[in-house]
Every structure is written in C-alpha cells, then in structure tokens.
Write an enzyme that holds these catalytic residues in place. Sequence first.
Site, mmCIF file in Angstrom:
data_model
loop_
_atom_site.group_PDB
_atom_site.id
_atom_site.type_symbol
_atom_site.label_atom_id
_atom_site.label_comp_id
_atom_site.label_asym_id
_atom_site.label_seq_id
_atom_site.Cartn_x
_atom_site.Cartn_y
_atom_site.Cartn_z
ATOM 1 N N ARG A 192 -30.537 -26.621 -66.883
ATOM 2 C CA ARG A 192 -30.646 -26.214 -68.300
ATOM 3 C C ARG A 192 -29.403 -26.583 -69.098
ATOM 4 N NH1 ARG A 192 -32.430 -21.735 -65.370
ATOM 5 N NH2 ARG A 192 -30.326 -20.899 -65.229
ATOM 6 N N CYS B 147 -16.340 -6.708 -58.043
ATOM 7 C CA CYS B 147 -15.339 -6.395 -59.079
ATOM 8 C C CYS B 147 -14.759 -4.984 -58.966
ATOM 9 C CB CYS B 147 -15.933 -6.616 -60.469
ATOM 10 S SG CYS B 147 -17.590 -5.945 -60.658
ATOM 11 N N SER C 138 -20.374 -6.018 -69.033
ATOM 12 C CA SER C 138 -20.040 -7.426 -68.758
ATOM 13 C C SER C 138 -20.211 -7.744 -67.278
ATOM 14 C CB SER C 138 -18.615 -7.752 -69.211
ATOM 15 O OG SER C 138 -17.694 -6.964 -68.492
ATOM 16 N N GLY C 139 -20.223 -6.713 -66.427
ATOM 17 C CA GLY C 139 -20.477 -6.917 -64.996
ATOM 18 C C GLY C 139 -21.882 -7.431 -64.730
ATOM 19 N N ARG D 12 -23.298 2.595 -64.580
ATOM 20 C CA ARG D 12 -23.115 1.639 -65.693
ATOM 21 C C ARG D 12 -22.955 2.445 -66.973
ATOM 22 N NH1 ARG D 12 -21.977 -3.337 -64.678
ATOM 23 N NH2 ARG D 12 -23.858 -3.764 -63.486
ATOM 24 N N HIS E 261 -13.938 -2.078 -66.005
ATOM 25 C CA HIS E 261 -14.478 -0.975 -65.202
ATOM 26 C C HIS E 261 -13.424 0.121 -65.031
ATOM 27 C CE1 HIS E 261 -17.762 -3.535 -64.407
ATOM 28 N NE2 HIS E 261 -17.511 -3.896 -63.175
HETATM 29 P P1 A2P Z 1 -26.798 -21.860 -66.789
HETATM 30 O O1 A2P Z 1 -25.914 -21.482 -67.949
HETATM 31 O O2 A2P Z 1 -27.131 -23.304 -66.767
HETATM 32 O O3 A2P Z 1 -27.976 -20.933 -66.607
HETATM 33 P P2 A2P Z 1 -24.006 -15.274 -66.084
HETATM 34 O O4 A2P Z 1 -23.804 -14.448 -64.824
HETATM 35 O O5 A2P Z 1 -22.937 -15.037 -67.094
HETATM 36 O O6 A2P Z 1 -25.356 -15.141 -66.632
HETATM 37 O O7 A2P Z 1 -23.818 -16.824 -65.598
HETATM 38 C C1 A2P Z 1 -24.481 -17.401 -64.513
HETATM 39 C C2 A2P Z 1 -23.967 -18.829 -64.278
HETATM 40 O O8 A2P Z 1 -24.605 -19.358 -63.107
HETATM 41 C C3 A2P Z 1 -24.289 -19.786 -65.399
HETATM 42 O O9 A2P Z 1 -23.283 -20.775 -65.490
HETATM 43 C C4 A2P Z 1 -25.603 -20.420 -64.914
HETATM 44 O O10 A2P Z 1 -25.872 -21.695 -65.454
HETATM 45 C C5 A2P Z 1 -25.298 -20.554 -63.440
HETATM 46 N N1 A2P Z 1 -26.514 -20.667 -62.644
HETATM 47 C C6 A2P Z 1 -27.517 -19.767 -62.547
HETATM 48 N N2 A2P Z 1 -28.484 -20.236 -61.711
HETATM 49 C C7 A2P Z 1 -28.078 -21.454 -61.285
HETATM 50 C C8 A2P Z 1 -28.621 -22.429 -60.418
HETATM 51 N N3 A2P Z 1 -29.791 -22.255 -59.792
HETATM 52 N N4 A2P Z 1 -27.926 -23.576 -60.216
HETATM 53 C C9 A2P Z 1 -26.743 -23.763 -60.828
HETATM 54 N N5 A2P Z 1 -26.161 -22.869 -61.660
HETATM 55 C C10 A2P Z 1 -26.821 -21.724 -61.886
#
Ligand code: A2P
Length: 324
Positions: free
Chosen positions: A39, A127, A157-158, A222, A229
């Site tokens: 994405r 964390c 934020s966690g 939470r 935290h």
């Molecule tokens: P993306 O932004 O492309 O979805 P958060 O915990 O803040 O939501 O962030 C999760 C992070 O992990 C984001 O950078 C997200 O990318 C990445 N991510 C989630 N699923 C996958 C996956 N299957 N492969 C690679 N990166 C992933």
Amino acid sequence: MSYVVAVVGATGMVGRKMLQVLEEKKFPVKEIKLLASARSAGKKMTFRGKEVVVEELKAESFVGVDVALFSAGGETSKKFAPEAAERGAIVVDNSSAWRMTEDVPLVVPEVNPEAIKNSKIIANPNCSTTQCVLPLKVVQDLFGLKRVVYSTYQAVSGSGRDGIEELKEGKRFYPYQIKNNCLPHIDVFLDNGYTKEEEKMINETRKILEVPELPITATCVRVPVLNCHGVSINVETESEVDIQKLRDALQDFPGVVLYDDPKNNVYPLASESDEKNEVFVGRLRKDPSIKNGLNMWVVSDNLRKGAATNTVQIAEVLAKGGKL
Ligand code: A2P
C-alpha cells in the site's frame, strides 16, 4: 564505520519515530531503506533532509543490509526476520514474535546488554515492560525482588495509528469508546482471565531480570491519554527498603530520571515525558502493608523508550561492539 539500515514498518507510528531517533542520535547510517506494505510502495518520506522512497517489503529487500529494525507487527516479523538474518542482516525486532524464544535475547541496554552475544535476531520488549525493568533492576540489585504487582495506565499511541485516530477523531477502534473511559483490556483475553499484554509484562520481566520464578501479577488498562504509559509498581523485596539509598541509586542509573518531590507537586506525568527518551520515576514510598514493601510510579514515552529509542539503542550497542 557506517551502516546500511532498513526500517521495516517505516510508515507506522513506531517506524517514523525510529527514523527521528536515528537522526537525533546521529546513528552512523550509510544508506537507509524504508520498507512497508505494498500500500505504501512509492510513497516519499524524509530522512536527514533527503527524500527516500518507501519500498514494498520483500525477502530480497535485505540483501546488503547490516541492521534491520522491525516494527510492522508480529506476523511480518515472524515471516521476514529469518529472511533478513539469512541475508546477513542483524534484526532488532519490536514485535512480540520472538521475545520469548529461548535463544533470542530480550534486551534493554541499560539493564542487560550482555544478553546480546552473537544473536542474529534481538527482541525489543513490550513497551510497558521496558520502562519498568529499569527501576526494578535498581531495586533488585539493592534489596532483592520477592514479588511484583503491576497496574498500568497505557496511552492510545500503543495501539498505533488506530488508537490515535479514535481518541483524536472519534473513529471507533476499541471494543468500547476510549473517550471518558478506562478499558481494562489490552490485546486479547486468554483462558486464565488475563490479557496477552498482562502475560507479556509478567513473562518478559522474568526473562530480562533473569528471575524465571519471580511471582508477578499485572492489570493492564488503556486510558484516554495520547502518548506515554504510566505504571504503578508495587514491589515486595527480600530485605528492607532504604528509600534514600534507592533515590541515590535511581539518580545514578542511566536512562532514569527521578521526579520525586511530592510536596512541590513533582511526580512523573505523561505530558512531561512526551518526546523524551528517559524513564521518569517518582512517588517512592514504603508499603507498610507488608514486611518489606515499596511503591513507585513510572512514566515513559512508549513510542520512544518503549519502542523506537530502545531499538536504536540496541543497534548502537551492536555497532559499538563491532557486531554489525
Ligand atoms: P503500511 O503503512 O504500508 O500499512 P502502525 O502500527 O502505526 O499502524 O504501523 C504499522 C506499520 O507496519 C506500517 O508501516 C505498515 O505499513 C507496516 N505493515 C503492516 N503490515 C505489513 C505487511 N504485511 N508488510 C509490510 N509492512 C506492513
């Protein structure tokens, strides 16, 4: 020496913070690779004032990488950390995927840097555990640990972007609204009535402090706070607690800041800990309900010391030890 660094989950809350901490700490980066899901491929981010294009995470992404900092969820780590290690990168993983694996060290650099040895995958603790083991290590060395009771007050934020969007914009993510609520529910419920977050705190504390049998219990909650935290830690110690000795030792311990002057309203706060790398400790007092008891209130930025800062600190230990 400088290194090729990959950040897996670079577009996420923790991934972005890792980039910020790498810059602030002037980690010797020769080249940075920003990896995320399909994405985000093609998206542009900035590192040290330069634009870097985000790439889709693939096993081949790790060719030539010295150190890979992962924060893209447990499933991604389970699948890709071994792929990265196979291609010669050392992985520092922020997910829960590898933390309890026997030969994977679980590291907080101020507490147990020696655990790193020559491992290819190193785990970063949960964390809320990370911020607690710094003051607990001090208590352990001075008075010995007999039992620990954790009660947490954990920021949204966690939960990553989803948690922030719910508290800021009312976009529903939690099972009940977080606004005006405290949810005694973090991660999934297990058959024994505890949540996985509570189980993580118990098991990870035992592993880091090398006390596999230590009685520990936890209630994780939470709260409607954006970031940082808070944890109330009640400790039963082997010998009697000397509060002055504890104060002195906490003041000398790296990564800890003592904020403990209650008469002048000085105690750790989320608003004061935001964007700081340290763990703030206060409300030190004996617990007179047991023979040798102590209460502490511990606050830290969960995205920094609880995640990004600790991960970069592990990378620094690796670099300084000539392991990259
Ligand atoms: P993306 O932004 O492309 O979805 P958060 O915990 O803040 O939501 O962030 C999760 C992070 O992990 C984001 O950078 C997200 O990318 C990445 N991510 C989630 N699923 C996958 C996956 N299957 N492969 C690679 N990166 C992933």
